[in-house]
Structures are given as C-alpha cells and as structure tokens.
Design an enzyme around this catalytic site. Structure first.
Site, PDB file in Angstrom:
ATOM      1  N   HIS A  50      -5.654 -38.737  27.521  1.00  0.00           N
ATOM      2  CA  HIS A  50      -4.289 -37.753  25.945  1.00  0.00           C
ATOM      3  C   HIS A  50      -3.427 -38.975  26.173  1.00  0.00           C
ATOM      4  CE1 HIS A  50      -6.170 -33.815  26.115  1.00  0.00           C
ATOM      5  NE2 HIS A  50      -6.988 -34.821  25.377  1.00  0.00           N
ATOM      6  N   GLU A  52       0.091 -38.443  27.004  1.00  0.00           N
ATOM      7  CA  GLU A  52       0.635 -38.004  28.204  1.00  0.00           C
ATOM      8  C   GLU A  52      -0.051 -39.059  29.685  1.00  0.00           C
ATOM      9  OE1 GLU A  52      -1.192 -35.949  26.607  1.00  0.00           O
ATOM     10  OE2 GLU A  52      -0.118 -33.883  26.918  1.00  0.00           O
ATOM     11  N   CYS A  75      -2.475 -29.840  27.141  1.00  0.00           N
ATOM     12  CA  CYS A  75      -3.074 -29.240  27.447  1.00  0.00           C
ATOM     13  C   CYS A  75      -3.303 -28.743  29.054  1.00  0.00           C
ATOM     14  CB  CYS A  75      -4.189 -30.262  27.533  1.00  0.00           C
ATOM     15  SG  CYS A  75      -4.555 -31.565  28.721  1.00  0.00           S
ATOM     16  N   TRP A 170      -9.667 -51.500 -14.520  1.00  0.00           N
ATOM     17  CA  TRP A 170      -9.023 -50.782 -13.449  1.00  0.00           C
ATOM     18  C   TRP A 170      -7.821 -49.925 -14.381  1.00  0.00           C
ATOM     19  CZ3 TRP A 170     -11.626 -49.335  -9.314  1.00  0.00           C
ATOM     20  CH2 TRP A 170     -12.629 -50.373  -8.333  1.00  0.00           C
ATOM     21  N   LEU A 204     -17.817 -46.098  -1.739  1.00  0.00           N
ATOM     22  CA  LEU A 204     -17.138 -45.163  -0.764  1.00  0.00           C
ATOM     23  C   LEU A 204     -16.381 -45.727   0.316  1.00  0.00           C
ATOM     24  CD1 LEU A 204     -18.776 -41.584  -2.030  1.00  0.00           C
ATOM     25  CD2 LEU A 204     -16.782 -43.075  -3.615  1.00  0.00           C
ATOM     26  N   VAL A 294     -15.996 -31.679 -10.577  1.00  0.00           N
ATOM     27  CA  VAL A 294     -16.150 -31.405  -8.703  1.00  0.00           C
ATOM     28  C   VAL A 294     -14.164 -30.546  -9.002  1.00  0.00           C
ATOM     29  CG1 VAL A 294     -16.026 -32.681  -6.902  1.00  0.00           C
ATOM     30  CG2 VAL A 294     -18.193 -33.000  -7.927  1.00  0.00           C
ATOM     31  N   SER A 297     -14.056 -27.597  -9.908  1.00  0.00           N
ATOM     32  CA  SER A 297     -14.508 -26.629  -9.032  1.00  0.00           C
ATOM     33  C   SER A 297     -13.510 -26.400  -8.103  1.00  0.00           C
ATOM     34  CB  SER A 297     -15.966 -27.237  -8.528  1.00  0.00           C
ATOM     35  OG  SER A 297     -15.972 -28.415  -8.041  1.00  0.00           O
TER      36      SER A 297
END
Ligand SMILES: Nc1c(/N=C/[C@@H](O)[C@H](O)[C@H](O)COP(=O)(O)O)[nH]c(=O)[nH]c1=O
Length: 360
Positions: A50, A52, A75, A170, A204, A294, A297
């Site tokens: 972490h 710290e 934590c 594009w 993607l 999509v 939706s």
C-alpha cells in the site's frame, strides 16, 4: 508548507497510478519530518504494498516523530497485506493526515480509531472532495457491486456517428482518438454491441504511444451472431467475453469457447443482467463504446455514471445518418437523464465534454 500542500502531492501520486490498481483504489502517501519530505509512495498494483508502506519504507528511521499524509484512511484489516494503521503506529509517526474515508464496511472508521487509540494525532478531511472524486469508481463498486459505467460517444457537430452510407473514419482527430485509448487503458472492460462488431470489426485494444493495458472486451450478442473471423475472436490481443441469452446455439457457443472466448448465457438481454454478471466477475469500471443501440439500452436503463462526448467540427447531415444514442428513447422531457457538466476542453481540433449523471 501546510497540510493541503502535502495532501495535494499525495493525491498527484495516487492519480499517477490510474488504470493500474483495480480492483483496489488509487492511494498516495507522503511522509514529512521537520518540514522536509522524507518518504513518498503510491499503491501501484493490487496485492502489492500500500502507499503508506512504500512511503514509510523510504522514510526509514526518519518516520519517527513524522507526519504521514494519506489520501485514503489507512487499512485496519488483514487483506493481501498487513494493516497499514498498525505499521504507522509501529514506525513511530506522530501525526496522521487523512483525506477521506474508505466506503468499504471492513475498514470505514476503524483505521482512524486504531490510530487515535494508539495516541497519534489524526487530522481528517483535508482535500476530501478531490480524494472522493479520484476513487469514485472504487466507492461505486464497493457500494453497488456493479461496474461504474462511462458512456463515450464521438460525433460531428450535428450529432452523427457516421454518414448516411455508414462511413465513419475518422470523425474525431488523432488527439481525441488517443484520449479514448487512455480511457481504454484505465478501464477494466470495454463494451460494444454486436451491431458495432458487424459494422466496424473493431479491435477495442489500447494503442497508446507508450503502451497501455488492454481492457477485457465485452460484446452484447443475444443470439451469437458474431463471426469467428472477427478480430475480437482471432487476434488473441486481449480477453473477449460475449454476453448472450438462452436463444443462442450451444454449438456456436462451444465453437467460440474452443477459440478462447468466454461466453456467458444470461437469463435475459437486459443491461441490468449484464452489469450484475460483470460485477460478479470483478469488473469495477466499464467503458461503453456503443454503438447507438447499446448506448440506447444503457440510457433507457439509466445505467450510466459518466458521459464522455467528443464533438468534431464537421457536419454530415442526413436524416438517416446514425446518431450516438439510438434505442427507444424517452417520451417526456422530464424523463431525460440529467447530467452535470464537469469539464469542457478542446483536444486537437475537437471539443471534449466530461459529464456526470446527477446523483450517480
Ligand atoms: N469513428 C470514430 C470512433 N468510432 C468508434 C467505434 O465505432 C469503432 O468501432 C471503434 O473505435 C473501433 O475500435 P478500434 O478498432 O480499436 O479502433 N470513435 C472515435 O473516437 N472517433 C471516431 O472518429
């Protein structure tokens, strides 16, 4: 320097790890002794030290009597690493400055209580707003167990995502398109509909000049219309998951699974079912890159948290030309999904608008 100065440095350290720490939050820490910075650190990857721990390691003996700044409450439970609150006490820090609380029920408030019981001075809430915004994905996922959803669209000034003959390469310039790849790097998963796959055969993947992490590629395809020839199936560049329904052929599913694709059969083709499944798989952030059906939706399901809009200084016209959000749409103005615009910038020759869904 004052507390805000050092907390802003810790926040910058946290921000620098965007895209690396999922499903953990981004956290930064700075250790200061007699006005000198003696240790800095950030949480770099889930399962590793972490923030710290990193900062205190760098501080060494100078941690004794120091002030430690941390952007998220230390934590107090044994996760993959020992509790940071105990380490801060053990290393002899005198004062702890915390920006915000963890919303995780395992932690919230316990770390601070442990530090106070050990007699340390604790200051809470320095740069809290900024610290909360930095980890809105993490807090959202902890609370809802479904991904934080960012809807992205790239359109001409007259709102088109392609010409009437479906040409789209594009619309936005290379700077805006590179920005989109930074979002891909930062997200656990990217989602498109089968319509976009059939129309664009997209990769993607994340293609940034300095490289970047590929998101898991998720396709909504209720009847497994996807061709095994598509890049998402053939390129082996990143995992591809297909969310389908019981109407899909088992033989096609097996054929896809033999090519390394994960196929999940949901009880319906609703956005809610898709998000619930992705949540169970630990997807904390989802980048929805369309297409129009999509996006429509997700809008109808009001399952959007953030909207990224790129506007190109072009006009396509054509009433048949596709727009960014299709689907059935809302009937009444009052039903509109209300947004709060957070940022408007120019990026290359385009305009970028970042907005948050109100109340999300
Ligand atoms: N046409 C455009 C976009 N188009 C976005 C989607 O329609 C494409 O299928 C997707 O980006 C292709 O992904 P790739 O294969 O990984 O490059 N998105 C943009 O930001 N600007 C555009 O001008």
């Amino acid at each position: 320097m004052n507390d805000v100065y050092y907390m802003k440095l810790a926040l910058d350290l946290a921000k620098s790890t965007k895209g690396q720490t999922s499903p953990n939050p981004m956290v930064g820490s700075v250790v200061v002794k007699n006005g000198a910075i003696v240790g800095v650190g950030a949480h770099l990857k889930a399962g590793e030290g972490h923030a710290e721990v990193q900062a205190l390691k760098m501080a060494g003996e100078k941690a004794v009597g120091s002030t430690i700044y941390v952007t998220l409450e230390p934590c107090s439970h044994y996760g993959k690493t020992p509790p940071c609150a105990d380490l801060i006490i053990e290393k002899g820090c005198k004062r702890v400055v915390v920006a915000t609380k963890d919303s995780n029920p395992d932690v919230s408030g316990r770390g601070i209580a442990k530090l106070k019981e050990a007699g340390l001075e604790v200051e809470f809430g320095i740069c809290q707003e900024e610290a909360n915004e930095l980890n809105e994905v993490f807090f959202h996922f902890m609370k809802n167990q479904i991904p934080y959803v960012t809807l992205k669209s790239a359109t001409t000034l007259d709102g088109k995502t392609a010409t009437v003959t479906r040409k789209s390469k594009w619309i936005t310039g290379s700077d805006a398109r590179e920005d989109v790849h930074r979002y891909r790097h930062e997200h656990d998963a990217i989602l498109v509909g089968i319509g976009t796959v059939l129309a664009d055969n997209p990769s993607l993947t994340t293609r940034l000049p300095n490289g970047g992490k590929n998101p898991i590629r998720v396709v909504l395809d209720r009847s497994l219309r996807i061709s095994i020839e598509t890049k998402l199936i053939q390129d082996q560049e990143a995992p591809t998951w297909i969310l389908t329904t019981e109407q899909a052929s088992k033989a096609k599913q097996t054929e896809l699974e033999q090519l390394g694709v994960n196929v999940f059969r949901l009880q319906d083709d609703s956005v809610e079912s898709a998000l619930a499944l992705l949540g169970t798989k630990g997807i904390t952030s989802l980048f929805v890159e369309g297409g129009a059906e999509v996006n429509g939706s997700f809008l109808k399901a009001r399952a959007v948290n953030q909207v990224i809009t790129y506007l190109a200084p072009k006009l396509f016209g054509g009433k048949e030309a596709p727009t960014a959000i299709g689907g059935v749409g809302f009937h009444e103005v009052e039903e509109a999904l209300e947004l709060e615009i957070k940022e408007v910038t120019t990026i290359g020759t385009d305009i970028k608008i970042v907005s948050r869904v109100k109340g999300s």
